[in-house]
Design a protein around this motif. Structure first.
Motif, PDB file in Angstrom:
ATOM      1  N   HIS A  27       0.878  -1.030   0.045  1.00 26.72           N
ATOM      2  CA  HIS A  27      -0.164   0.001   0.011  1.00 26.72           C
ATOM      3  C   HIS A  27       0.963   1.195   0.057  1.00 26.72           C
ATOM      4  O   HIS A  27       1.535   1.485  -0.867  1.00 26.72           O
TER       5      HIS A  27
ATOM      6  N   ALA B 288       4.796   1.529  -0.900  1.00 26.13           N
ATOM      7  CA  ALA B 288       5.401   1.062  -2.005  1.00 26.13           C
ATOM      8  C   ALA B 288       6.271   2.191  -2.677  1.00 26.13           C
ATOM      9  O   ALA B 288       7.203   1.797  -3.626  1.00 26.13           O
TER      10      ALA B 288
ATOM     11  N   LYS C 257       7.306 -17.161 -11.641  1.00 25.70           N
ATOM     12  CA  LYS C 257       6.160 -17.562 -10.773  1.00 25.70           C
ATOM     13  C   LYS C 257       6.802 -17.863  -9.283  1.00 25.70           C
ATOM     14  O   LYS C 257       6.188 -17.933  -8.146  1.00 25.70           O
TER      15      LYS C 257
ATOM     16  N   ARG D  96       8.320  -8.739  -6.847  1.00 30.26           N
ATOM     17  CA  ARG D  96       7.539  -7.841  -7.781  1.00 30.26           C
ATOM     18  C   ARG D  96       8.102  -6.471  -8.140  1.00 30.26           C
ATOM     19  O   ARG D  96       8.803  -6.041  -7.382  1.00 30.26           O
ATOM     20  N   LEU D  97       7.695  -6.111  -9.470  1.00 32.03           N
ATOM     21  CA  LEU D  97       8.003  -4.729  -9.700  1.00 32.03           C
ATOM     22  C   LEU D  97       7.458  -3.863  -8.844  1.00 32.03           C
ATOM     23  O   LEU D  97       6.199  -3.617  -9.087  1.00 32.03           O
TER      24      LEU D  97
ATOM     25  N   GLY E 146       5.814  -0.411  -7.517  1.00 37.20           N
ATOM     26  CA  GLY E 146       5.527   0.678  -8.201  1.00 37.20           C
ATOM     27  C   GLY E 146       4.865   0.256  -9.710  1.00 37.20           C
ATOM     28  O   GLY E 146       4.332   1.233 -10.414  1.00 37.20           O
ATOM     29  N   PHE E 147       4.574  -0.946  -9.798  1.00 35.59           N
ATOM     30  CA  PHE E 147       3.696  -1.437 -10.835  1.00 35.59           C
ATOM     31  C   PHE E 147       2.601  -2.170 -10.523  1.00 35.59           C
ATOM     32  O   PHE E 147       2.529  -3.016  -9.306  1.00 35.59           O
TER      33      PHE E 147
ATOM     34  N   HIS F   6      -1.866  -2.457  -9.811  1.00 39.24           N
ATOM     35  CA  HIS F   6      -2.755  -1.680  -9.049  1.00 39.24           C
ATOM     36  C   HIS F   6      -4.135  -2.526  -9.099  1.00 39.24           C
ATOM     37  O   HIS F   6      -4.492  -3.109  -9.847  1.00 39.24           O
ATOM     38  N   ARG F   7      -4.790  -2.863  -7.732  1.00 41.01           N
ATOM     39  CA  ARG F   7      -5.508  -3.565  -7.482  1.00 41.01           C
ATOM     40  C   ARG F   7      -7.023  -2.857  -8.271  1.00 41.01           C
ATOM     41  O   ARG F   7      -7.578  -3.881  -8.900  1.00 41.01           O
TER      42      ARG F   7
ATOM     43  N   TYR G 210       4.052  -9.936 -20.798  1.00 42.47           N
ATOM     44  CA  TYR G 210       3.799 -10.249 -19.425  1.00 42.47           C
ATOM     45  C   TYR G 210       3.042  -9.054 -18.747  1.00 42.47           C
ATOM     46  O   TYR G 210       1.793  -9.345 -18.294  1.00 42.47           O
TER      47      TYR G 210
ATOM     48  N   LYS H 236      -1.263  -8.649 -18.403  1.00 39.57           N
ATOM     49  CA  LYS H 236      -1.734  -8.592 -16.993  1.00 39.57           C
ATOM     50  C   LYS H 236      -2.237  -7.068 -16.458  1.00 39.57           C
ATOM     51  O   LYS H 236      -2.623  -6.898 -15.182  1.00 39.57           O
TER      52      LYS H 236
ATOM     53  N   ASN I 284       2.238   2.911 -11.369  1.00 35.17           N
ATOM     54  CA  ASN I 284       1.384   3.647 -10.656  1.00 35.17           C
ATOM     55  C   ASN I 284       2.041   4.738  -9.758  1.00 35.17           C
ATOM     56  O   ASN I 284       3.274   4.948 -10.160  1.00 35.17           O
TER      57      ASN I 284
ATOM     58  N   ASP J  86       3.302   5.462  -7.169  1.00 36.94           N
ATOM     59  CA  ASP J  86       4.546   5.174  -6.406  1.00 36.94           C
ATOM     60  C   ASP J  86       5.923   4.972  -7.040  1.00 36.94           C
ATOM     61  O   ASP J  86       6.821   5.378  -6.583  1.00 36.94           O
TER      62      ASP J  86
HETATM   63  N1  CMC Z   1       5.192  -7.242 -10.504  1.00 35.08           N
HETATM   64  C1  CMC Z   1       4.958  -8.467 -11.196  1.00 35.08           C
HETATM   65  N2  CMC Z   1       3.818  -9.245 -11.251  1.00 35.08           N
HETATM   66  C2  CMC Z   1       2.904  -8.550 -10.584  1.00 35.08           C
HETATM   67  C3  CMC Z   1       2.800  -7.173 -10.100  1.00 35.08           C
HETATM   68  C4  CMC Z   1       4.123  -6.790 -10.049  1.00 35.08           C
HETATM   69  N3  CMC Z   1       4.232  -5.350  -9.501  1.00 35.08           N
HETATM   70  N4  CMC Z   1       1.597  -6.824  -9.602  1.00 35.08           N
HETATM   71  C5  CMC Z   1       0.942  -8.063  -9.873  1.00 35.08           C
HETATM   72  N5  CMC Z   1       1.488  -9.043 -10.631  1.00 35.08           N
HETATM   73  C6  CMC Z   1       0.959 -10.227 -11.187  1.00 35.08           C
HETATM   74  C7  CMC Z   1       0.772 -10.852 -10.044  1.00 35.08           C
HETATM   75  O1  CMC Z   1       1.625 -12.022  -9.812  1.00 35.08           O
HETATM   76  C8  CMC Z   1      -0.609 -11.851 -10.626  1.00 35.08           C
HETATM   77  O2  CMC Z   1      -0.109 -12.930 -11.470  1.00 35.08           O
HETATM   78  P1  CMC Z   1      -0.823 -14.311 -11.823  1.00 35.08           P
HETATM   79  O3  CMC Z   1      -2.165 -13.845 -12.293  1.00 35.08           O
HETATM   80  O4  CMC Z   1       0.026 -14.987 -12.702  1.00 35.08           O
HETATM   81  O5  CMC Z   1      -1.002 -14.797 -10.453  1.00 35.08           O
HETATM   82  C9  CMC Z   1      -1.458 -10.645 -11.307  1.00 35.08           C
HETATM   83  O6  CMC Z   1      -0.173  -9.719 -11.753  1.00 35.08           O
HETATM   84  C10 CMC Z   1      -2.568 -10.143 -10.710  1.00 35.08           C
HETATM   85  O7  CMC Z   1      -1.949  -9.453  -9.419  1.00 35.08           O
HETATM   86  P2  CMC Z   1      -2.528  -9.644  -8.201  1.00 35.08           P
HETATM   87  O8  CMC Z   1      -1.665  -9.705  -6.882  1.00 35.08           O
HETATM   88  O9  CMC Z   1      -3.940 -10.417  -8.126  1.00 35.08           O
HETATM   89  O10 CMC Z   1      -3.156  -8.089  -7.877  1.00 35.08           O
HETATM   90  P3  CMC Z   1      -3.884  -7.504  -6.680  1.00 35.08           P
HETATM   91  O11 CMC Z   1      -4.945  -6.399  -7.265  1.00 35.08           O
HETATM   92  O12 CMC Z   1      -4.113  -8.340  -5.695  1.00 35.08           O
HETATM   93  O13 CMC Z   1      -2.315  -6.675  -6.342  1.00 35.08           O
HETATM   94  C11 CMC Z   1      -0.646  -4.804  -5.944  1.00 35.08           C
HETATM   95  C12 CMC Z   1      -2.262  -5.172  -6.501  1.00 35.08           C
HETATM   96  C13 CMC Z   1      -0.833  -3.309  -5.883  1.00 35.08           C
HETATM   97  C14 CMC Z   1      -0.786  -5.252  -4.516  1.00 35.08           C
HETATM   98  C15 CMC Z   1       0.276  -5.482  -6.981  1.00 35.08           C
HETATM   99  O14 CMC Z   1       0.061  -5.315  -8.140  1.00 35.08           O
HETATM  100  C16 CMC Z   1       1.719  -5.219  -6.325  1.00 35.08           C
HETATM  101  O15 CMC Z   1       2.170  -5.947  -5.353  1.00 35.08           O
HETATM  102  N6  CMC Z   1       2.292  -4.292  -6.760  1.00 35.08           N
HETATM  103  C17 CMC Z   1       3.601  -3.687  -6.223  1.00 35.08           C
HETATM  104  C18 CMC Z   1       3.307  -2.906  -5.076  1.00 35.08           C
HETATM  105  C19 CMC Z   1       2.905  -1.556  -5.388  1.00 35.08           C
HETATM  106  O16 CMC Z   1       3.404  -0.755  -6.276  1.00 35.08           O
HETATM  107  N7  CMC Z   1       1.913  -0.889  -4.644  1.00 35.08           N
HETATM  108  C20 CMC Z   1       1.445   0.341  -4.857  1.00 35.08           C
HETATM  109  C21 CMC Z   1       0.168   0.525  -5.136  1.00 35.08           C
HETATM  110  S1  CMC Z   1      -0.341   2.186  -5.533  1.00 35.08           S
HETATM  111  C22 CMC Z   1      -0.502   2.893  -3.969  1.00 35.08           C
HETATM  112  C23 CMC Z   1      -1.852   2.875  -3.232  1.00 35.08           C
HETATM  113  O17 CMC Z   1      -2.894   2.896  -3.984  1.00 35.08           O
HETATM  114  O18 CMC Z   1      -1.490   2.399  -2.103  1.00 35.08           O
END
Ligand code: CMC
Length: 429
Positions: free
Chosen positions: A265, A268, A295, A300-301, A303-304, A306-307, A353, A357, A362, A364
């Motif tokens: 959150h 990040a 996998k 994870r990258l 800053g990339f 978003h939910r 990839y 997906k 984002n 951050d």
């Molecule tokens: N790098 C690589 N793969 C990723 C990433 C990433 N940053 N984010 C998601 N994926 C993949 C994930 O592994 C999954 O793959 P598969 O379908 O094969 O299992 C797919 O994309 C969907 O990901 P998810 O985890 O189901 O998506 P989510 O909505 O639960 O997660 C997130 C959203 C923001 C937690 C996640 O994208 C992440 O961990 N990003 C990195 C942390 C980050 O930058 N967070 C800041 C969010 S913006 C600030 C805020 O509003 O708080």
């Protein structure tokens, strides 16, 4: 217009549920009577398909990359107004007139000082404590100070508590920073704007004059606007849930800060900058892209992705522009982190990839580079996010308290543990 319903067929019985329509966005099936009518719960870990409340504050269309506060697009607010205008809008629902804005600015400005006793809390922390740990403690401690604004059934108290929180967060955040680096606290200066005052409290020292750079103050203002609210995200939902029990508003905001701290959150931006530093040079990017796609690798990258946004985060676009303005003003031309960031963005945006997906940069991804250029250490990044998000938290908290259908938040569960079994005496285990 005829009222639409959704029909559920379960165990040979059909039950109908009202489908509610928002002003924009997806329809919502009202399942509040589901348990009463069918004896079943819904299961939705992470609340990916659940609207937890009705709200009129912020609207996000994640597929289109749209973010509106009270109907106004985030880019228009960030380009044209200041942070306190956005605060007024979030709290009151409309943009202020000149007189309303002047009055609001005055009310916030008059609350920027903290009780002198509060400064003693800082010395209880180690100097190397993470400033978010300090923020959780000190903001929670506000609940022990302002007893004249904690009757949550009184609209005046609610507004005073809201204004106090918006006004005091920069002061507390700057104190957390000063404590961390061993410098004396700087008192707020009321002649400065909200953002300029914050820069002053962070970067001035008592022994010399400090002139706030207007370009940097404007960038700070914009960063605050971009982080002001984001509908029912994890920390806002935490504030609403904590507040739903009638808890002290200052304590509820401390709960929001605790939730925001996590790297998925608010943490990040710190994690994104650390990642850029770890990558270090453009030639190492492919290695990290491969790790992100693997996998079996938890990397994870940062800053990339978003939910909600499955498109370019609209805040990231403004943030990218702000980053360049700040680096230009400071004459930073060859920042290796920025080089890595630009190249990483280019590669990720064209990689199958990330395209498949829908993983876009984002906010951050850029905010870390900008905050670093402004002079903040990485540990302060999430603190600045908390400072700005406080208005969103209080606006959502107030909306919840003022909602006549409000009740304590109490999710249910799908229990998969043991059914009842008899106690086994220790000797027989
Ligand atoms: N790098 C690589 N793969 C990723 C990433 C990433 N940053 N984010 C998601 N994926 C993949 C994930 O592994 C999954 O793959 P598969 O379908 O094969 O299992 C797919 O994309 C969907 O990901 P998810 O985890 O189901 O998506 P989510 O909505 O639960 O997660 C997130 C959203 C923001 C937690 C996640 O994208 C992440 O961990 N990003 C990195 C942390 C980050 O930058 N967070 C800041 C969010 S913006 C600030 C805020 O509003 O708080």
């Amino acid at each position: 217009m005829s009222e639409s319903t959704a029909k559920l067929e379960l165990n040979g019985k059909s039950t109908e549920f009202k489908v509610r329509q928002g002003s924009v966005g997806p329809d919502v099936i009202d399942i509040s009577a589901l348990y009463k009518d069918t004896g079943t719960f819904t299961y939705d870990p992470g609340f990916t398909s659940t609207a937890s409340c009705e709200s009129q504050i912020t609207y996000i269309d994640g597929d289109a990359g749209v973010l509106l506060h009270r109907g106004y697009p985030i880019d228009q607010l960030a380009e044209n107004g200041d942070f306190l205008e956005t605060c007024y809008l979030l709290l009151y629902g409309e943009l202020p007139t000149k007189a309303q804005k002047d009055d609001f600015d005055e009310r916030v400005t008059r609350h920027t000082m903290v009780h002198e006793q509060l400064s003693r809390f800082f010395t209880g922390f180690r100097r190397d404590a993470h400033p978010m740990a300090v923020m959780c403690g000190v903001v929670g401690a506000l609940s022990a100070f302002y007893h004249d604004s904690t009757d949550i059934s009184d609209p005046h108290h609610r507004m005073v508590a809201s204004i106090r929180l918006i006004a005091k967060m920069p002061t507390i955040a700057a104190m957390a920073y000063k404590y961390h680096i061993g410098q004396p606290f700087m008192y707020p200066k009321n002649e400065l704007s909200f953002a300029a005052n914050f820069l002053h409290m962070c970067f001035a020292v008592p022994c010399e004059d400090y002139k706030v750079n207007p370009v940097l103050a404007r960038a700070m203002e914009r960063i605050f606007i971009l982080h002001a609210d984001h509908e029912q995200n994890a920390s806002t939902s935490t504030v609403r849930l904590a507040g739903s029990s009638g808890a002290n508003p200052f304590a509820c905001i401390a709960a929001g800060i605790a939730c925001l701290w996590g790297p998925a959150h608010g943490g990040a931006n710190e994690a994104a900058l650390n990642m850029l530093a770890e990558i270090g040079s453009v030639d190492r990017i492919p290695e990290y892209i491969a790790k992100a796609k693997d996998k079996n690798d938890p990397f994870r990258l940062m800053g990339f992705g978003h939910r909600v946004y499955k498109n370019y985060d609209p805040r990231a676009k403004i943030m990218q522009k702000t980053t360049h303005e700040v680096l230009g003003e400071l004459g930073i031309k060859d920042d290796p982190l920025l080089d890595v960031a630009m190249e990483l963005e280019k590669i990720a945006l064209t990689d199958e990839y990330f395209i498949e997906k829908k993983l876009y940069p984002n906010i951050d991804f850029y905010s870390g580079i900008t905050l670093k250029a402004l002079g903040f250490p990485t540990t302060m990044f999430t603190v600045l996010f908390a400072l700005a998000r406080t208005v969103g938290w209080v606006a959502q908290w107030k909306e919840m308290i003022e909602d006549p259908s409000q009740k304590i938040g109490r999710p249910r569960q799908l229990y998969t543990g043991y059914a009842e079994r008899d106690y086994v005496p220790m000797a027989k285990r």
